[in-house]
Design a protein around this motif. Structure first.
Motif, PDB file in Angstrom:
ATOM      1  N   ASP A 185      27.753  45.375 -49.275  1.00 45.81           N
ATOM      2  CA  ASP A 185      26.683  46.318 -48.932  1.00 45.81           C
ATOM      3  C   ASP A 185      26.378  47.277 -50.083  1.00 45.81           C
ATOM      4  O   ASP A 185      25.479  48.114 -49.966  1.00 45.81           O
ATOM      5  CB  ASP A 185      27.111  47.118 -47.692  1.00 45.81           C
ATOM      6  N   THR A 186      27.126  47.168 -51.172  1.00 45.47           N
ATOM      7  CA  THR A 186      26.903  48.023 -52.344  1.00 45.47           C
ATOM      8  C   THR A 186      25.988  47.263 -53.307  1.00 45.47           C
ATOM      9  O   THR A 186      26.408  46.268 -53.893  1.00 45.47           O
ATOM     10  CB  THR A 186      28.247  48.355 -53.020  1.00 45.47           C
ATOM     11  N   PRO A 187      24.731  47.694 -53.427  1.00 46.25           N
ATOM     12  CA  PRO A 187      23.754  46.868 -54.132  1.00 46.25           C
ATOM     13  C   PRO A 187      23.868  46.929 -55.651  1.00 46.25           C
ATOM     14  O   PRO A 187      24.533  47.803 -56.205  1.00 46.25           O
ATOM     15  CB  PRO A 187      22.419  47.460 -53.680  1.00 46.25           C
ATOM     16  N   ILE A 188      23.207  46.034 -56.271  1.00 52.87           N
ATOM     17  CA  ILE A 188      22.954  45.937 -57.706  1.00 52.87           C
ATOM     18  C   ILE A 188      24.188  45.514 -58.497  1.00 52.87           C
ATOM     19  O   ILE A 188      24.167  44.530 -59.228  1.00 52.87           O
ATOM     20  CB  ILE A 188      22.375  47.251 -58.301  1.00 52.87           C
ATOM     21  N   ILE A 189      25.265  46.267 -58.388  1.00 52.87           N
ATOM     22  CA  ILE A 189      26.412  46.045 -59.274  1.00 52.87           C
ATOM     23  C   ILE A 189      27.257  44.834 -58.832  1.00 52.87           C
ATOM     24  O   ILE A 189      27.288  44.484 -57.665  1.00 52.87           O
ATOM     25  CB  ILE A 189      27.305  47.304 -59.340  1.00 52.87           C
ATOM     26  N   ASP A 190      27.947  44.231 -59.831  1.00 55.49           N
ATOM     27  CA  ASP A 190      28.949  43.210 -59.543  1.00 55.49           C
ATOM     28  C   ASP A 190      30.291  43.896 -59.295  1.00 55.49           C
ATOM     29  O   ASP A 190      30.545  44.973 -59.835  1.00 55.49           O
ATOM     30  CB  ASP A 190      29.078  42.236 -60.727  1.00 55.49           C
ATOM     31  N   LYS A 191      31.120  43.244 -58.486  1.00 54.80           N
ATOM     32  CA  LYS A 191      32.355  43.884 -58.060  1.00 54.80           C
ATOM     33  C   LYS A 191      33.554  42.945 -58.132  1.00 54.80           C
ATOM     34  O   LYS A 191      33.403  41.729 -58.045  1.00 54.80           O
ATOM     35  CB  LYS A 191      32.229  44.331 -56.579  1.00 54.80           C
ATOM     36  N   SER A 192      34.718  43.542 -58.241  1.00 59.38           N
ATOM     37  CA  SER A 192      35.972  42.820 -58.021  1.00 59.38           C
ATOM     38  C   SER A 192      36.897  43.807 -57.339  1.00 59.38           C
ATOM     39  O   SER A 192      36.594  45.005 -57.279  1.00 59.38           O
ATOM     40  CB  SER A 192      36.571  42.348 -59.354  1.00 59.38           C
ATOM     41  N   CYS A 193      38.026  43.326 -56.809  1.00 55.80           N
ATOM     42  CA  CYS A 193      38.982  44.264 -56.214  1.00 55.80           C
ATOM     43  C   CYS A 193      40.414  43.791 -56.438  1.00 55.80           C
ATOM     44  O   CYS A 193      40.661  42.613 -56.673  1.00 55.80           O
ATOM     45  CB  CYS A 193      38.692  44.501 -54.730  1.00 55.80           C
ATOM     46  N   LEU A 194      41.321  44.748 -56.400  1.00 57.21           N
ATOM     47  CA  LEU A 194      42.743  44.479 -56.632  1.00 57.21           C
ATOM     48  C   LEU A 194      43.518  44.725 -55.347  1.00 57.21           C
ATOM     49  O   LEU A 194      43.287  45.719 -54.664  1.00 57.21           O
ATOM     50  CB  LEU A 194      43.286  45.400 -57.734  1.00 57.21           C
ATOM     51  N   VAL A 195      44.449  43.824 -55.062  1.00 57.47           N
ATOM     52  CA  VAL A 195      45.192  43.936 -53.817  1.00 57.47           C
ATOM     53  C   VAL A 195      46.523  44.660 -54.060  1.00 57.47           C
ATOM     54  O   VAL A 195      47.203  44.442 -55.059  1.00 57.47           O
ATOM     55  CB  VAL A 195      45.384  42.537 -53.177  1.00 57.47           C
ATOM     56  N   LEU A 196      46.869  45.549 -53.124  1.00 56.12           N
ATOM     57  CA  LEU A 196      48.077  46.382 -53.245  1.00 56.12           C
ATOM     58  C   LEU A 196      49.321  45.551 -52.939  1.00 56.12           C
ATOM     59  O   LEU A 196      49.381  44.874 -51.921  1.00 56.12           O
ATOM     60  CB  LEU A 196      47.983  47.560 -52.280  1.00 56.12           C
ATOM     61  N   MET A 211      23.246  55.147 -63.774  1.00 50.24           N
ATOM     62  CA  MET A 211      23.955  55.672 -64.933  1.00 50.24           C
ATOM     63  C   MET A 211      24.107  54.577 -65.999  1.00 50.24           C
ATOM     64  O   MET A 211      24.570  54.847 -67.109  1.00 50.24           O
ATOM     65  CB  MET A 211      25.334  56.136 -64.441  1.00 50.24           C
ATOM     66  N   GLY A 212      23.773  53.332 -65.634  1.00 48.56           N
ATOM     67  CA  GLY A 212      23.856  52.239 -66.604  1.00 48.56           C
ATOM     68  C   GLY A 212      25.088  51.369 -66.459  1.00 48.56           C
ATOM     69  O   GLY A 212      25.357  50.517 -67.292  1.00 48.56           O
ATOM     70  N   TRP A 213      25.843  51.568 -65.389  1.00 45.43           N
ATOM     71  CA  TRP A 213      27.045  50.746 -65.142  1.00 45.43           C
ATOM     72  C   TRP A 213      26.657  49.596 -64.208  1.00 45.43           C
ATOM     73  O   TRP A 213      25.969  49.809 -63.212  1.00 45.43           O
ATOM     74  CB  TRP A 213      28.150  51.587 -64.500  1.00 45.43           C
ATOM     75  N   THR A 214      27.110  48.387 -64.508  1.00 49.08           N
ATOM     76  CA  THR A 214      26.680  47.226 -63.726  1.00 49.08           C
ATOM     77  C   THR A 214      27.820  46.402 -63.129  1.00 49.08           C
ATOM     78  O   THR A 214      27.573  45.459 -62.391  1.00 49.08           O
ATOM     79  CB  THR A 214      25.800  46.309 -64.599  1.00 49.08           C
ATOM     80  N   THR A 215      29.071  46.756 -63.441  1.00 53.10           N
ATOM     81  CA  THR A 215      30.229  46.053 -62.867  1.00 53.10           C
ATOM     82  C   THR A 215      31.311  47.081 -62.550  1.00 53.10           C
ATOM     83  O   THR A 215      31.605  47.936 -63.393  1.00 53.10           O
ATOM     84  CB  THR A 215      30.813  45.029 -63.871  1.00 53.10           C
ATOM     85  N   VAL A 216      31.906  46.990 -61.354  1.00 55.35           N
ATOM     86  CA  VAL A 216      33.000  47.909 -61.030  1.00 55.35           C
ATOM     87  C   VAL A 216      34.156  47.160 -60.375  1.00 55.35           C
ATOM     88  O   VAL A 216      33.958  46.161 -59.681  1.00 55.35           O
ATOM     89  CB  VAL A 216      32.553  49.078 -60.108  1.00 55.35           C
ATOM     90  N   ASN A 217      35.347  47.687 -60.603  1.00 54.74           N
ATOM     91  CA  ASN A 217      36.566  47.115 -60.059  1.00 54.74           C
ATOM     92  C   ASN A 217      37.171  48.111 -59.068  1.00 54.74           C
ATOM     93  O   ASN A 217      37.652  49.168 -59.460  1.00 54.74           O
ATOM     94  CB  ASN A 217      37.541  46.839 -61.215  1.00 54.74           C
ATOM     95  N   GLU A 218      37.122  47.761 -57.786  1.00 51.08           N
ATOM     96  CA  GLU A 218      37.729  48.595 -56.735  1.00 51.08           C
ATOM     97  C   GLU A 218      39.241  48.370 -56.828  1.00 51.08           C
ATOM     98  O   GLU A 218      39.725  47.248 -56.660  1.00 51.08           O
ATOM     99  CB  GLU A 218      37.153  48.192 -55.372  1.00 51.08           C
ATOM    100  N   ALA A 219      39.985  49.473 -57.080  1.00 47.48           N
ATOM    101  CA  ALA A 219      41.350  49.300 -57.574  1.00 47.48           C
ATOM    102  C   ALA A 219      42.439  49.258 -56.509  1.00 47.48           C
ATOM    103  O   ALA A 219      43.599  49.093 -56.857  1.00 47.48           O
ATOM    104  CB  ALA A 219      41.667  50.403 -58.583  1.00 47.48           C
ATOM    105  N   ALA A 220      42.120  49.395 -55.231  1.00 45.09           N
ATOM    106  CA  ALA A 220      43.223  49.448 -54.267  1.00 45.09           C
ATOM    107  C   ALA A 220      42.794  48.941 -52.896  1.00 45.09           C
ATOM    108  O   ALA A 220      42.175  49.670 -52.136  1.00 45.09           O
ATOM    109  CB  ALA A 220      43.755  50.877 -54.157  1.00 45.09           C
ATOM    110  N   VAL A 221      43.178  47.700 -52.601  1.00 42.57           N
ATOM    111  CA  VAL A 221      42.806  47.125 -51.310  1.00 42.57           C
ATOM    112  C   VAL A 221      44.048  46.561 -50.613  1.00 42.57           C
ATOM    113  O   VAL A 221      44.714  45.675 -51.149  1.00 42.57           O
ATOM    114  CB  VAL A 221      41.778  45.983 -51.501  1.00 42.57           C
ATOM    115  N   PRO A 222      44.380  47.081 -49.406  1.00 41.90           N
ATOM    116  CA  PRO A 222      45.430  46.424 -48.626  1.00 41.90           C
ATOM    117  C   PRO A 222      44.852  45.139 -48.042  1.00 41.90           C
ATOM    118  O   PRO A 222      43.663  45.081 -47.732  1.00 41.90           O
ATOM    119  CB  PRO A 222      45.728  47.427 -47.501  1.00 41.90           C
ATOM    120  N   ILE A 223      45.675  44.113 -47.895  1.00 37.12           N
ATOM    121  CA  ILE A 223      45.162  42.850 -47.343  1.00 37.12           C
ATOM    122  C   ILE A 223      44.660  43.088 -45.923  1.00 37.12           C
ATOM    123  O   ILE A 223      43.637  42.548 -45.524  1.00 37.12           O
ATOM    124  CB  ILE A 223      46.257  41.769 -47.340  1.00 37.12           C
TER     125      ILE A 223
END
Ligand SMILES: [Zn+2]
Length: 540
Positions: free
Chosen positions: A131-142, A107-119
């Motif tokens: 394991d999620t290819p191509i895109i860059d990622k970050s995540c936020l901790v609850l 779809m043309g998106w190359t960076t995603v922020n996973e918004a909810a991660v428990p430690i």
């Protein structure tokens, strides 16, 4: 090396609005010029910085829980995208890791922020993100229902709370802090919720949601995290929640904050029968308070599954709809609820929700502060973003769609009165430049020299009439990953992680407490940075 020629470039962060110019790429970055290498003729195409999703749910225990609860969704095939790696992936409402990477890139998106991660489940989340290819990622901790943090906030131990939050962010290898229904998920352990900002949280003596929000916003600012407190307000989804949202925004005065999926927090009325849009009220306040950013959390009609740490809300949704319900407790930290859901245009409440998401995007005047999301998969699946873009860009089409709503719903919304149409550059802002800036990712969301070479090229006038559905080319880190609608290479993405400043001595406080209240050993709790392949650590 790569040179893109002849395309109309939309790079709002650098003040470029539909100018034909070359984009040169070397070693994964945008450079001023290149000699030799491949050249892509982008004549007739529009050139955007790769999309950035500031709020989505794509990895971790909650997603697997949702997949397990909705096997009927797993039969859905992937949309038509070829992959050279041929690894099995399931598409549909909660795509699995590989499919998620393909679909975002497709779809043309190359960076995603996973918004909810428990430690407690961060290790698993990082495995899936990797394991999620191509895109860059970050995540936020609850954090807004973490009992160690809440106890410190109640005791007024602000300094120690800041040290603990810093330590926890690094333990989770997260990028920022997420607050979901502050105090409400902790109260849910007693079957309660936190519906007012000033009510004492169940199980506490003086702690209120207001104190949690103010405390965490200050801590995130003091830790100088690149992304502000990312807040899912109390009272999500409930009629009349406009007052809670306004009160929350007032509490945030003097701090940076990002309000997640604002569509779910802008309702008037006293009950489900009188629910109406309060998007105009919210937008008016929001427009005047520049410390805030938000994402739409727009809703589209159709099937989905709702996934949130907001356990008490999910129980309400289950009672309202009679659909399946899953609840999960994450000891001492948070919770999670799963309910499959169908949004119908004939349902009054759903019709209002559909309008509110669009109204907020049209009434908030600064596109640099409101971003395109559906709170995937809660409002709709991320791969439906092109449908929202069409609704924002084409007022005639939008007005046709409004006519399909029940007459009663049309009286409770203002969408029909809004004639604003997004320009291409405004779309580039809400889908890339704006979220990149709000995340503090200075190498993303633009095409200036030094930026990561994440570039998407769309047909300026596609046959389907729907822009952004199938990009002709997607470049990720300088590599052509999508070409003519096919995945051509499966680049590995990075994971952005923040190492906040904290005093290591805080472990002496945490260790005995942890050994007393957790079922996991303290030494097994933090995720080791060496285990995260592609980690891109920013030390503060
Ligand atoms: Zn969310």
């Amino acid at each position: 090396m790569l040179r893109i020629t002849g395309g109309k470039v939309h790079d709002p962060a650098n003040g470029i609005d539909g100018v034909v110019k070359d984009i040169c790429i070397a070693d994964g970055r945008v450079v001023s010029t290149v000699e030799g290498g491949r050249s892509i003729d982008a004549t007739g195409l529009i050139v955007f910085p790769g999309g950035v999703d500031i709020h989505t749910h794509v990895a971790g225990a909650a997603l697997n829980f949702a997949r397990g609860l909705t096997p009927e969704n797993m039969r859905r095939a992937l949309p038509f995208i070829h992959s050279p790696e041929r690894r099995a992936g399931l598409g549909g409402i909660t795509p699995t890791t590989f499919a998620t990477g393909y679909l975002y890139a497709g779809m043309g998106w190359t960076t995603v922020n996973e918004a909810a991660v428990p430690i407690l489940s961060a290790r698993h989340t990082h495995e899936e993100l990797h394991d999620t290819p191509i895109i860059d990622k970050s995540c936020l901790v609850l954090m807004a229902n973490n009992e160690i943090v809440l106890d410190l906030l109640e005791a007024g131990e602000a300094e120690r709370a800041q040290q603990v939050v810093g330590w926890l962010i690094w333990a989770a290898k997260a990028y920022g802090v997420k607050a979901v229904n502050p105090g409400g998920v902790a109260a849910w352990k007693w079957g309660k919720d936190a519906k007012t900002m000033s009510g004492v949280v169940e199980g506490y003596k003086t702690l209120t949601p207001a104190k949690i929000v103010a405390g965490l916003a200050k801590i995130v600012d003091d830790l100088k995290l690149p992304h502000p407190l990312h807040l899912h307000c109390n009272n999500l989804g409930a009629p009349g929640n406009v007052t809670t949202t306004l009160e929350t925004m007032r509490i945030l005065d003097g701090h940076r904050a990002h309000l997640a999926h604002l569509q779910f927090h802008a309702y008037g009325g006293d009950d489900w029968n009188s629910m109406r849009s309060e998007a105009a009220t919210i937008a008016e306040y929001f427009n005047a308070h520049k410390n805030l950013t938000t994402d739409a959390g727009a809703m589209l009609f159709g099937e989905t599954v709702t996934i949130t740490a907001d356990g008490p809300w999910q129980h309400v949704l289950h009672q309202l709809t009679g659909r399946k319900w899953g609840n999960m407790d994450v000891e001492n930290e948070t919770g999670c609820g799963i309910v499959p859901h169908t949004y119908k245009p004939t349902k009054l409440v759903n019709a209002v929700q559909w309008a509110v998401g669009l109204e907020l995007m049209l009434l908030i005047d600064d596109p640099w502060r409101v971003f395109l999301t559906t709170d995937h998969p809660n409002g709709a699946c991320f791969w439906r973003y092109p449908e929202i873009i069409r609704l924002l860009m084409d007022v005639e089409f939008r007005k046709e769609q409004i006519k399909l709503l029940p007459e009663e719903a049309r009286k409770r919304i203002v969408l029909a009165d809004l004639d604003r149409q997004y320009t291409l550059s405004e779309i580039a802002i809400i889908s890339s430049a704006g979220p990149a800036r709000a995340l503090g990712l200075s190498q993303k969301g633009h095409l200036g020299v030094g930026a990561d070479a994440d570039v998407t090229m769309y047909e300026a006038s596609p046959d389907s009439g729907i822009l952004f559905e199938y990009p002709r080319y997607v470049i990720k880190g300088g590599e052509v990953v999508v070409e003519e609608g096919e995945i051509r290479s499966v680049a590995r993405g990075r994971q952005f992680i923040v190492r906040p400043e904290f005093d290591e001595a805080i472990e002496a406080y945490l260790r005995p407490l942890f050994q007393k209240v957790y079922t996991m050993s303290f030494d097994n709790y933090p995720v080791e940075v060496e285990r995260i392949k592609g980690a891109d650590v920013r030390s503060l």
